[in-house]
Design an enzyme around this catalytic site. Structure first.
Site, PDB file in Angstrom:
ATOM      1  N   GLN A   1       2.962   3.391   7.817  1.00 20.32           N
ATOM      2  CA  GLN A   1       3.382   2.834   6.525  1.00 20.32           C
ATOM      3  C   GLN A   1       3.924   1.416   6.699  1.00 20.32           C
ATOM      4  OE1 GLN A   1       2.809   4.443   3.642  1.00 20.32           O
ATOM      5  NE2 GLN A   1       3.678   2.789   2.413  1.00 20.32           N
TER       6      GLN A   1
ATOM      7  N   LYS B   1       2.426  11.155  -0.271  1.00 19.09           N
ATOM      8  CA  LYS B   1       1.223  11.380   0.539  1.00 19.09           C
ATOM      9  C   LYS B   1       1.260  12.763   1.179  1.00 19.09           C
ATOM     10  CE  LYS B   1       0.494   6.440   1.260  1.00 19.09           C
ATOM     11  NZ  LYS B   1       0.651   5.239   2.098  1.00 19.09           N
TER      12      LYS B   1
ATOM     13  N   ASP C   1      -6.474   4.212   6.569  1.00 22.63           N
ATOM     14  CA  ASP C   1      -6.008   3.154   5.661  1.00 22.63           C
ATOM     15  C   ASP C   1      -7.044   2.036   5.540  1.00 22.63           C
ATOM     16  OD1 ASP C   1      -3.643   3.302   4.226  1.00 22.63           O
ATOM     17  OD2 ASP C   1      -2.383   2.860   5.971  1.00 22.63           O
TER      18      ASP C   1
HETATM   19  N1  GUN Z   1       2.268  -0.250   2.091  1.00 25.60           N
HETATM   20  C1  GUN Z   1       1.855  -0.490   0.829  1.00 25.60           C
HETATM   21  N2  GUN Z   1       0.664   0.062   0.603  1.00 25.60           N
HETATM   22  C2  GUN Z   1       0.309   0.684   1.746  1.00 25.60           C
HETATM   23  C3  GUN Z   1      -0.829   1.452   2.122  1.00 25.60           C
HETATM   24  O1  GUN Z   1      -1.789   1.670   1.371  1.00 25.60           O
HETATM   25  N3  GUN Z   1      -0.809   1.941   3.392  1.00 25.60           N
HETATM   26  C4  GUN Z   1       0.207   1.692   4.251  1.00 25.60           C
HETATM   27  N4  GUN Z   1       0.110   2.183   5.487  1.00 25.60           N
HETATM   28  N5  GUN Z   1       1.264   0.992   3.936  1.00 25.60           N
HETATM   29  C5  GUN Z   1       1.310   0.497   2.683  1.00 25.60           C
END
Ligand code: GUN
Length: 293
Positions: free
Chosen positions: A96, A52, A119
């Site tokens: 995350q 990211k 998100d």
């Molecule tokens: N864990 C797995 N997929 C995601 C996501 O798209 N965002 C976040 N914050 N955590 C995750």
């Protein structure tokens, strides 16, 4: 059979975003800024976060990575979130998941200002999405919509079957594909662990979206000839001959399912890269105040 190249599509969209960032900086002086909070040392989470941050650099965003040990208390983490909510320089941020067991993920998600929730996990954004109002769409479903759109895959009137009812993939994609919108207007069945005759449903699917987290669960006998198969699974399978000691496998037994499909996403290189790109699209929207005017 058309193999969906998620990596190429993600790169194409990233180039478009980079152009838009350039124009935005020239006209407003604002550079989109994404922050990411990583708690603990889960190797998969570390890898996703690195991706990211790297993607932010690629499109000209600013990014801030906030790392905390898994000994952080819930109230300390909530303080980190409060600071990010108030920081005017940050357009959007993510925490995350998964978080360590002693931290309540729901409380953390609720603490994020919906205006910065790129998100799309906060119930305000989920509810707005469900009602067809402007909202940050969760990254993986948003990425899947972009795949369907860019590959011009007809969705309207199709039988769409979603396997898995998670809050971040299965449930939202089932809502999005049944909305009166484009892509949308599909007839959607949402299947899960209590579904009685799973094969009955999957064999009827024009579009099959698999988000179970179960390695190679979907086999050829479950899939209709000519189906579109979107595999959301990213499973690490031990393999001593691989450089990293593991290989990535999807929720679909690719080799036997692919020949039956009209379109299929591979793992890796299918949905995964699109998820990161969707997060960038949301952050650009945040910087432009597009969702909450
Ligand atoms: N864990 C797995 N997929 C995601 C996501 O798209 N965002 C976040 N914050 N955590 C995750």
């Amino acid at each position: 059979m058309i193999l969906i190249d998620g990596k190429k599509l993600a790169n194409d969209i990233k180039s478009e975003i980079a152009e838009e960032v350039k124009a935005l900086v020239e006209t407003t002086g604002n550079t989109p800024h994404l922050a990411a909070v990583l708690v603990g040392d889960n190797p998969a989470s570390q890898s996703y976060i690195r991706n990211k941050v790297r993607s932010c650099e690629k499109v000209g965003f600013n990014s801030t990575l906030i790392e905390r040990p898994d000994t952080i208390t819930q109230s300390e983490l909530l303080e980190v979130i409060e600071k990010l909510n108030e920081d005017e320089d940050i357009d959007g941020f993510i925490v995350q998941l998964p978080l360590p067991k002693h931290i309540d993920e729901v409380a953390v998600t609720l603490a994020i200002d919906p205006k910065k929730d790129v998100d799309g996990f906060h119930p305000t954004n989920f509810g707005r999405m469900a009602q067809g109002l402007s909202a940050y769409l969760p990254a993986t479903p948003f990425g899947i919509l972009k795949i369907l759109e860019r590959y011009k895959i007809e969705v309207e009137g199709k039988e769409c079957v979603v396997l898995g009812r998670s809050n971040i993939v299965g449930s939202p994609i089932s809502i999005l594909l049944s909305r009166k919108a484009t892509p949308g207007n599909a007839t959607v069945s949402l299947c899960h662990s209590r579904t009685k005759d799973l094969k009955f449903h999957t064999q009827n699917a024009d579009i099959l979206i698999v988000a179970l987290g179960k390695t190679e669960f979907v086999t050829a006998d479950m899939v209709k000839e000519g189906a579109v198969v979107i595999d959301v699974g990213i499973n690490r399978v031990d393999d001593e001959t691989a450089k990293r000691g593991y290989r990535l496998r999807g929720d679909v037994k690719f080799d036997e399912v692919a020949p039956k499909c009209s379109y299929i996403t591979p793992v890796p290189g299918g949905v995964g890269p699109m998820t990161v790109t969707a997060l960038l699209m949301n952050t650009l929207k945040a910087c432009r105040n597009e969702i909450y005017k």
